[in-house]
Design an enzyme around this catalytic site. Structure first.
Site, short mmCIF file in Angstrom:
data_model
loop_
_atom_site.label_atom_id
_atom_site.label_comp_id
_atom_site.label_asym_id
_atom_site.label_seq_id
_atom_site.Cartn_x
_atom_site.Cartn_y
_atom_site.Cartn_z
N LYS A 1 0.66 0.84 16.68
CA LYS A 1 1.10 2.12 16.10
C LYS A 1 -0.11 2.93 15.69
O LYS A 1 -1.09 2.38 15.18
CB LYS A 1 2.00 1.87 14.89
N GLU B 1 7.82 7.98 13.99
CA GLU B 1 8.04 7.55 12.60
C GLU B 1 7.82 8.66 11.58
O GLU B 1 6.83 9.38 11.64
CB GLU B 1 7.09 6.38 12.31
N ASP C 1 3.20 7.71 14.01
CA ASP C 1 3.61 7.86 12.61
C ASP C 1 3.05 9.15 12.02
O ASP C 1 1.84 9.36 12.03
CB ASP C 1 3.09 6.65 11.82
N ASP D 1 10.73 -0.85 2.31
CA ASP D 1 9.75 -1.89 1.97
C ASP D 1 10.21 -2.57 0.69
O ASP D 1 10.17 -1.97 -0.39
CB ASP D 1 8.37 -1.22 1.77
N GLU E 1 10.33 4.13 4.66
CA GLU E 1 9.34 3.44 3.82
C GLU E 1 9.16 4.10 2.46
O GLU E 1 8.64 3.49 1.54
CB GLU E 1 7.99 3.33 4.55
N ASN F 1 0.81 -1.22 0.00
CA ASN F 1 0.00 0.00 0.00
C ASN F 1 0.85 1.27 0.00
O ASN F 1 2.01 1.27 0.38
CB ASN F 1 -0.89 -0.01 1.24
N GLU G 1 5.93 -4.96 9.92
CA GLU G 1 4.67 -4.27 10.18
C GLU G 1 3.50 -5.22 9.93
O GLU G 1 3.64 -6.22 9.22
CB GLU G 1 4.57 -3.05 9.24
N LYS H 1 -1.47 6.87 13.88
CA LYS H 1 -1.13 8.05 13.11
C LYS H 1 -1.24 9.30 13.99
O LYS H 1 -2.13 9.38 14.84
CB LYS H 1 -2.08 8.19 11.91
N HIS I 1 8.15 -1.70 6.20
CA HIS I 1 6.78 -1.21 5.98
C HIS I 1 6.02 -2.23 5.13
O HIS I 1 6.62 -2.99 4.38
CB HIS I 1 6.88 0.12 5.24
MG MG Z 1 4.62 4.83 8.08
#
Ligand code: MG
Length: 392
Positions: free
Chosen positions: A179, A244, A218, A297, A270, A52, A346, A181, A327
């Site tokens: 985690k 992050e 993050d 990633d 990432e 993603n 993750e 946001k 990631h």
């Molecule tokens: Mg992130």
């Protein structure tokens, strides 16, 4: 050894969630199926997709990378020991590509690289994590991988109570670290956004018994130096697992300044898509090999062939692979984590279906997950994902 067929498709992974930088309402992913025959009567199909955050790349795949891979013959595809030569196929796909400018191209190549590794492991009748441990780590594989639950997205109408409920569900699934946001309150001044985020963080910390090492936050690259420092000063006393992507992923000098002022762990990477970009971060980003986390990633950054180069570069700069926690929350990186001894992976228990998450019936126990003993990456054992891939 020959490529019998390559098919590609585009699937939506849209959802109403948002981080501090983008919403995911129009997100898509490329999927590919690469069928390989080994000349000894074995015929396998490897599958790949992009994780993603970057969109599907049907044009790049159709115009450049699939035709180049289809043109590979025995001399390119067969390694001296008779196995599938993924490194050779990768070099053929990258022929006539200038250096620099890593972005969507690295996604397209990463999708095919994943499928080739899946096929290579299937031809050898091994899980990919086992192939990697045998080939690059003297046969030693980790027993399980540490995984953490990434969520805490912004969602229309989602309040602090709903955030805590979400985190409670992750703990119920066996995760110990979560985690969320931050930095995404739309149109707000820094001090107001910070006040709102501190209330969100404190509510989640309360659920975690006040243990900051079980919570990461993050920013998705949204802050400038001023906001990153203001948040950093407020976050430092919590001793969070990590802070992050506070800054633009390519702004290395500003990362170095932040690292001088923020002592607990930082995490980023990432959105760096090549070994050379990763090396610039290591050279110039001021990150600290005793505590910081690198999140490159492999699925978004030219695949595992390039990721192996990144790991080699890290070693040369005194970084352990244990500092890497990719990631993406996909089975490809999970195989790499177990086979090559990374720090973990993750996981998205509730978003980015069907690509996020791991094999069905492999529970997370005390924040760790064991790998099934299936040939390849193991997509066939992830029911929702397999339902999409098998249509190719
Ligand atoms: Mg992130």
């Amino acid at each position: 050894m020959r490529i019998a067929s390559i098919r590609q498709g585009v699937v939506p992974i849209s959802s109403a969630i948002a981080n501090a930088y983008i919403d995911f309402s129009k997100m898509t992913a490329s999927v590919v199926a690469v069928t390989v025959e080994d000349g000894a009567g074995r015929r396998v199909t490897g599958y790949g997709f992009n994780s993603n955050g970057r969109y599907a790349q049907p044009g790049l795949l159709a115009e450049r990378f699939i035709p180049r891979l289809e043109a590979c013959d025995e001399t390119v595809l067969a390694a001296a020991d008779g196995t599938l030569n993924v490194h050779g196929a990768w070099a053929a796909m990258m022929r006539n590509e200038k250096p620099g400018g890593h972005g969507d191209r690295s996604v397209a190549v990463g999708v095919l690289d994943m499928a080739l590794w899946d096929a290579a492991a299937k031809l050898e009748g091994k899980p990919l994590w086992r192939l990697l441990a045998d080939r690059y780590r003297g046969g030693e594989a980790d027993e399980a991988a540490w995984v953490y639950a990434a969520g805490g997205y912004y969602y229309p109408g989602k309040d602090v109570e709903a955030l805590v409920e979400e985190m409670k569900r992750y703990l119920g699934l066996g995760y110990t670290t979560v985690k969320m946001k931050i930095g995404g309150a739309p149109g707000t001044a820094i001090r107001d956004a910070l006040k709102e985020d501190l209330a969100r963080i404190e509510a989640v910390l309360k659920l975690l018994g006040g243990d900051g090492s079980r919570l990461a936050v993050d920013v998705n690259g949204r802050f400038g130096l001023h906001a990153a420092l203001a948040y950093g000063a407020a976050l430092a006393p919590f001793n969070l697992r990590w802070y992050e992507e506070p800054l633009d992923p390519l702004d290395f000098a500003t990362h170095a300044t932040l690292a001088e002022h923020y002592a607990p762990p930082l995490a980023t990477g990432e959105n760096l898509f090549s070994m050379l970009d990763a090396r610039n971060l290591i050279r110039h980003g001021g990150l600290r090999p005793d505590r910081d986390i690198l999140q490159f990633d492999p699925a978004l950054s030219y695949g595992l062939v390039e990721y192996l180069r990144t790991l080699e570069m890290l070693q040369a700069h005194g970084w352990s692979p244990r500092r890497c926690v990719p990631h993406g929350g996909h089975q490809f990186a999970l195989n790499i984590a177990v086979g090559l001894g990374l720090g973990g992976n993750e996981s998205y228990p509730e978003v980015f279906a069907p690509f996020g998450g791991f094999a069905t019936d492999t529970p997370v126990v005390e924040g760790r997950i064991r790998m099934p003993d299936l040939p390849g990456i193991g997509f066939e054992a992830k029911n929702d994902l397999w339902a999409v891939l098998k249509d190719l």
